[in-house]
Design a protein around this motif. Structure first.
Motif, PDB file in Angstrom:
ATOM      1  N   LEU A 111       0.854  -1.186   0.000  1.00 34.85           N
ATOM      2  CA  LEU A 111       0.000   0.000   0.000  1.00 34.85           C
ATOM      3  C   LEU A 111       0.893   1.240   0.000  1.00 34.85           C
ATOM      4  N   ILE A 112       0.713   2.113  -0.993  1.00 32.91           N
ATOM      5  CA  ILE A 112       1.605   3.253  -1.197  1.00 32.91           C
ATOM      6  C   ILE A 112       0.813   4.554  -1.097  1.00 32.91           C
ATOM      7  N   ASP A 113       1.393   5.526  -0.407  1.00 31.30           N
ATOM      8  CA  ASP A 113       0.766   6.847  -0.370  1.00 31.30           C
ATOM      9  C   ASP A 113       1.831   7.894  -0.061  1.00 31.30           C
TER      10      ASP A 113
ATOM     11  N   LEU B 116      -8.002  -0.458   9.466  1.00 30.82           N
ATOM     12  CA  LEU B 116      -7.930  -1.530   8.476  1.00 30.82           C
ATOM     13  C   LEU B 116      -6.500  -1.727   7.982  1.00 30.82           C
ATOM     14  N   THR B 117      -5.742  -0.639   7.850  1.00 30.52           N
ATOM     15  CA  THR B 117      -4.335  -0.776   7.474  1.00 30.52           C
ATOM     16  C   THR B 117      -3.576  -1.588   8.526  1.00 30.52           C
TER      17      THR B 117
ATOM     18  N   VAL C  19      -1.666  -5.244   7.932  1.00 34.82           N
ATOM     19  CA  VAL C  19      -0.261  -5.496   8.260  1.00 34.82           C
ATOM     20  C   VAL C  19      -0.152  -6.684   9.199  1.00 34.82           C
ATOM     21  N   ARG C  20      -1.007  -6.715  10.195  1.00 40.02           N
ATOM     22  CA  ARG C  20      -0.942  -7.745  11.232  1.00 40.02           C
ATOM     23  C   ARG C  20      -1.388  -9.117  10.719  1.00 40.02           C
ATOM     24  N   GLU C  21      -2.483  -9.154   9.980  1.00 42.36           N
ATOM     25  CA  GLU C  21      -3.088 -10.438   9.612  1.00 42.36           C
ATOM     26  C   GLU C  21      -2.664 -10.953   8.234  1.00 42.36           C
TER      27      GLU C  21
ATOM     28  N   LEU D 188       3.853   1.376   2.457  1.00 43.71           N
ATOM     29  CA  LEU D 188       4.948   2.216   1.985  1.00 43.71           C
ATOM     30  C   LEU D 188       4.411   3.648   1.950  1.00 43.71           C
ATOM     31  N   LEU D 189       4.440   4.284   3.122  1.00 39.62           N
ATOM     32  CA  LEU D 189       3.826   5.594   3.287  1.00 39.62           C
ATOM     33  C   LEU D 189       4.881   6.692   3.286  1.00 39.62           C
ATOM     34  N   GLY D 190       4.445   7.897   2.958  1.00 33.11           N
ATOM     35  CA  GLY D 190       5.385   9.010   2.847  1.00 33.11           C
ATOM     36  C   GLY D 190       6.266   8.923   1.616  1.00 33.11           C
TER      37      GLY D 190
END
Length: 404
Positions: free
Chosen positions: A29-31, A208-209, A213-215, A221-223
């Protein structure tokens, strides 16, 4: 399963990541933002409008267009731009306004909202995440008898589709929401939708993020800012960044807001999007605030009690991308809200102002399709003011395209 990048960590992108991860894909996930849910998801109206998918381009709006163009309607502003894409968007918007087009667009949006509703019910059971979700119901308040009578035909059409909407006089509306007895706006009647809901979209994105990540081992990939796509013989092979090395992928989904237009060289479909800026004000919840979600049709305001907060959202400014927060427009929102509900009459230290751009297409339908130019790239963009409502349904649609 495939390595898939989802570009955009608002409600649409996070929902897309969830559906793809559940299908067994390896998701990144990218932002550009440092955390999910910080743009249009951060201060939206919070309404999950399963039965209100009305397209913005409509005969009613066109009849009102002269007042909007002349600046006589405080709810709308148009900033004229010497931009071919702006002019093309405007002409396509007008082409979607006739009654038959409006209903076709609205019907398609309602169908997608029904998918979202089913997907959210399953998500709540599977994840148990908390985001102040509440099936609050919604009242659309009509200020005059003629507009209320005109709503009847649309209510009949929606009920024929299996939705549940009810025409109420003011007394009946006050029985549903007693706080309306103190409402200072005109109420000739109301349309009550008991099945509509509320939820904090930003909290949903964060929760949800974390769950993904956990499950599911999703990589956030943020920032990091995407600047393009690497291809080999027209097929997607990598995501390119301004501030780090490329990452290799098998497929990708573009699920950003108006920022998708910055990638229009690779994704020409994004040129069909215009930013429509909205504003909101969130204050601490008071004991007398309405608990049912409200939409004042005349003033174009939405009110929602979200956890221990109370929010008003509204305005629709068709502006250039990145126009930014306009203090005068925010003041117009506060002034209009305070004229009908006393909760907004006094500014407080915990008030949270917000403004954001909603990526809107001429038809109000989102663009959910494979890229015409890059094989392996899929688009999930252009949800306008209904991104929160349509997020999970759109995610399911794009996941089905990838599966096919």
């Amino acid at each position: 399963m495939a390595a898939i990048a989802v570009v955009g960590a608002g409600v649409v992108g996070v929902s897309t990541a969830y559906v793809l991860a559940r299908a067994g894909h390896r998701v990144t996930l990218i932002d550009a933002a440092a955390e999910p849910g910080t743009c249009a998801s951060a201060g939206n109206a919070a309404q999950l409008s399963w039965a209100y998918g009305d397209a913005m381009a409509s005969p009613a709006l066109i009849r009102h267009l002269p007042a909007i163009v002349l600046g006589r309607d405080p709810a709308f502003r148009i900033s004229w731009q010497a931009d071919p894409d702006f002019l093309i968007w405007g002409l396509r918007f007008l082409a979607n306004a006739p009654a038959a087009c409006w209903w076709a667009n609205t019907r398609a949006i309602l169908d997608l909202a029904a998918v979202s509703r089913r997907e959210l019910a399953a998500l709540l059971v599977e994840t148990g995440i908390s985001f102040d979700y509440r099936p609050a119901g919604k009242l659309h308040l009509y200020g005059d008898a003629s507009s209320f009578r005109a709503a009847h035909a649309t209510v009949d059409r929606k009920n024929a589709l299996g939705l549940d909407q009810r025409m109420l006089n003011r007394q009946a509306a006050e029985e549903v929401e007693p706080a309306l007895r103190l409402y200072q706006g005109e109420i000739a009647g109301a349309v009550y939708t008991p099945g509509d809901a509320l939820g904090d979209a930003a909290a949903y994105c964060r929760a949800l993020t974390a769950h993904l990540v956990r499950e599911y081992g999703m990589i956030p990939l943020l920032g990091r800012r995407v600047c393009g796509f690497g291809t080999v013989n027209g097929r997607l092979r990598a995501i390119r960044f301004l501030d780090r090395e490329d990452i290799a992928v098998d497929r990708a989904v573009l699920a950003t807001g108006p920022g998708a237009t910055l990638l229009s060289r690779d994704v020409p479909e994004a040129r069909a999007i215009r930013p429509v800026r909205g504003y909101s004000l969130t204050i601490p919840l008071t004991s007398g605030a309405p608990r049912v979600s409200l939409t004042d049709v005349k003033r174009k305001l939405a009110f929602a009690a979200i956890g221990n907060r109370f929010r008003v959202a509204g305005l629709a400014d068709i502006t250039a991308a990145g126009a930014g927060f306009d203090a005068a427009r925010f003041d117009a929102l506060r002034t209009t809200a305070s004229s009908v509900l006393q909760e907004f009459q006094v500014a407080g230290p915990n008030d949270i102002p917000w403004s954001g751009e909603r990526p809107t297409t001429p038809s109000s339908q989102p663009i959910i399709c494979p890229s015409r130019r890059i094989r392996g790239l899929y688009l999930n963009i252009g949800h306008g003011m209904l991104g929160w409502t349509l997020a999970l349904g759109s995610a399911r649609r794009v996941a089905d395209l990838i599966k096919a």
